[in-house]
Design a protein around this motif. Structure first.
Motif, PDB file in Angstrom:
ATOM      1  N   ARG A   1       0.856  -1.177   0.000  1.00 45.69           N
ATOM      2  CA  ARG A   1       0.000   0.000   0.000  1.00 45.69           C
ATOM      3  C   ARG A   1       0.897   1.234   0.000  1.00 45.69           C
ATOM      4  O   ARG A   1       1.696   1.425   0.923  1.00 45.69           O
ATOM      5  N   ILE A   2       0.741   2.082  -1.026  1.00 46.31           N
ATOM      6  CA  ILE A   2       1.619   3.225  -1.228  1.00 46.31           C
ATOM      7  C   ILE A   2       0.807   4.514  -1.136  1.00 46.31           C
ATOM      8  O   ILE A   2      -0.267   4.634  -1.741  1.00 46.31           O
ATOM      9  N   ASP A   3       1.312   5.476  -0.390  1.00 37.79           N
ATOM     10  CA  ASP A   3       0.642   6.770  -0.263  1.00 37.79           C
ATOM     11  C   ASP A   3       0.732   7.537  -1.584  1.00 37.79           C
ATOM     12  O   ASP A   3       1.819   7.719  -2.141  1.00 37.79           O
ATOM     13  N   LEU A   4      -0.417   7.985  -2.097  1.00 33.06           N
ATOM     14  CA  LEU A   4      -0.449   8.659  -3.386  1.00 33.06           C
ATOM     15  C   LEU A   4       0.269  10.010  -3.379  1.00 33.06           C
ATOM     16  O   LEU A   4       0.815  10.439  -4.389  1.00 33.06           O
ATOM     17  N   GLN A   5       0.273  10.670  -2.251  1.00 35.50           N
ATOM     18  CA  GLN A   5       0.878  11.994  -2.196  1.00 35.50           C
ATOM     19  C   GLN A   5       2.393  11.938  -2.106  1.00 35.50           C
ATOM     20  O   GLN A   5       3.097  12.688  -2.787  1.00 35.50           O
ATOM     21  N   THR A   6       2.894  11.033  -1.287  1.00 35.22           N
ATOM     22  CA  THR A   6       4.331  11.027  -0.985  1.00 35.22           C
ATOM     23  C   THR A   6       5.112   9.910  -1.663  1.00 35.22           C
ATOM     24  O   THR A   6       6.332   9.987  -1.769  1.00 35.22           O
ATOM     25  N   GLY A   7       4.411   8.845  -2.090  1.00 38.16           N
ATOM     26  CA  GLY A   7       5.109   7.681  -2.629  1.00 38.16           C
ATOM     27  C   GLY A   7       5.736   6.806  -1.557  1.00 38.16           C
ATOM     28  O   GLY A   7       6.529   5.909  -1.854  1.00 38.16           O
ATOM     29  N   LYS A   8       5.361   7.020  -0.299  1.00 38.20           N
ATOM     30  CA  LYS A   8       5.903   6.231   0.804  1.00 38.20           C
ATOM     31  C   LYS A   8       5.018   4.991   1.050  1.00 38.20           C
ATOM     32  O   LYS A   8       3.808   5.038   0.874  1.00 38.20           O
ATOM     33  N   GLU A   9       5.648   3.920   1.473  1.00 38.38           N
ATOM     34  CA  GLU A   9       4.907   2.691   1.785  1.00 38.38           C
ATOM     35  C   GLU A   9       4.167   2.851   3.105  1.00 38.38           C
ATOM     36  O   GLU A   9       4.758   3.202   4.126  1.00 38.38           O
TER      37      GLU A   9
END
Length: 396
Positions: A227-235
């Motif tokens: 699951r990846i955050d759309l804003q930051t690209g962080k997992e």
């Protein structure tokens, strides 16, 4: 194509499945998503919507007829897109072809490179086509994502990755997300193709991302669901599944569904990243390359065991299987109480979703790897024939 590459190569049907919007406070953040549904009756991307459910918003005639067919020049490995009375088809010849949906007449053809070197060929398109706001997106086997003006067929921009692209692209307001065989999920600006971020994994990213609640979900060849955050690209979270993952995740409510290389379909509570159920039809190792379609009560998916499987969504219990004469990598499309799916035996099948009964079939002559797409009252699917046979079904 993870292992096999190494070997040889809404208006949804259930009410209340709207998607939570994405907040914005700066230019780099994601703008709000109004809903997960696509424009009326269209099929604009690989599995029709951001949740990757494979459910049409268009109806079809009770009895299908072959309305037209076209030869596009080379194999069609991936799904088309339907929007605004047009079909956009990917070809191994290195072309994206735009045709009139009702007549099959060609409007334009776009080539992946401007000039083909002597004794060579243009990079082919093995990824599904996506169209959004007048722009067509598709990745090629040289790892280039192309943005093409839908009206003219002219190039708007390209973005280069370091590996082949089999992933379909998804558009979330101002950004485009897609996987690559450079072991990464890429997020770029739809305006000009410059990068927002890139998330590195430990294996090829073959799937088309599923999108829900500020997050992109990818199932990869590194054997993890992420699951990846759309804003930051962080997992945000990760679930090891201990097997290669080719198919794209389909999402409904709190559950995500995906077929695996280990002969299983798993349902995952994506909020908790825990397995809700597992479906394993036999002890034999037949991979699921097909991406699931989510009916109201039945999940439908193809398998390399040469069968199409109907699974009870609530429990993971097998409800039915329908045999074909070859493996089924094609991803099903659901239209009301009917399922449409191709097989490597060359047949396009129409099944009753409740029983798996074959109601109709049509032979395209060669294997069907692409998932059928349904939009604006028509069904379109291509085959792996050397002349690139593309067929449109509906009512003449």
């Amino acid at each position: 194509m993870c292992i096999f590459r190494l070997m040889t190569t809404l208006v949804l049907s259930i009410a209340g499945l709207a998607m939570t919007g994405l907040s914005t406070s700066s230019a780099s953040e994601v703008a709000p998503i109004s809903s997960v549904t696509s424009p009326a009756a269209e099929w604009p991307s690989f599995r029709q919507n951001l949740l990757q459910t494979g459910v049409a918003t268009s109806t079809l005639p009770e009895k299908l007829e072959l309305v037209w067919e076209a030869q596009l020049g080379d194999q069609i490995e991936a799904s088309c897109a339907i929007s605004g009375g047009k079909v956009y088809a990917p070809c191994l010849s290195g072309h994206i072809v735009c045709l009139d949906l009702k007549s099959g007449q060609k409007d334009w053809s776009y080539q992946s490179i401007d000039e083909i070197p002597a004794n060579s060929f243009a990079p082919g398109f093995k990824a599904p086509v996506t169209i959004s706001k007048g722009v067509v997106y598709a990745g090629d086997e040289d790892g280039v994502m192309h943005a093409i003006d839908a009206a003219t067929g002219k190039r708007k921009w390209i973005y280069k990755t370091e590996g082949e692209i089999y992933s379909g692209a998804v558009v979330v307001e101002d950004r485009l997300l897609f996987g690559s065989y450079d072991n990464a999920l890429h997020c770029v600006k739809v305006e000009d193709g410059t990068a927002f971020w890139k998330f590195a994994t430990d294996g090829y990213v073959h799937c088309t991302p599923g999108i829900v609640e500020n997050s992109a979900f990818i199932a990869g060849c590194d054997e993890h669901l992420r699951r990846i955050d759309l804003q930051t690209g962080k997992e945000l979270s990760v679930l090891p599944l201990s097997t290669y993952l080719i198919a794209s995740p389909a999402i409904r409510g709190d559950l995500l569904y995906v077929g695996t290389y280990a002969n299983e379909v798993v349902a995952v509570n994506w909020k908790e990243m825990k397995i809700a159920w597992r479906y394993r039809p036999s002890d034999k190792e037949f991979p699921f390359h097909s991406s699931a379609a989510l009916g109201e009560k039945v999940l439908v998916i193809g398998s390399r065991d040469k069968q199409i499987h109907g699974i009870e969504i609530a429990t993971g219990k097998g409800l039915w299987t329908t045999p074909t004469r070859a493996r089924v990598d094609s991803s099903p499309a659901i239209v009301d109480q009917r399922v449409f799916v191709g097989s490597d035996d060359g047949n396009l099948y129409q099944l009753a979703i409740e029983s798996g009964e074959v109601q109709w079939k049509f032979n395209l002559g060669k294997s069907i790897h692409a998932g059928p797409v349904v939009g604006e009252g028509y069904l379109v699917v291509g085959s792996t024939s050397s002349d690139g046979r593309l067929c449109c079904f509906g009512k003449k």
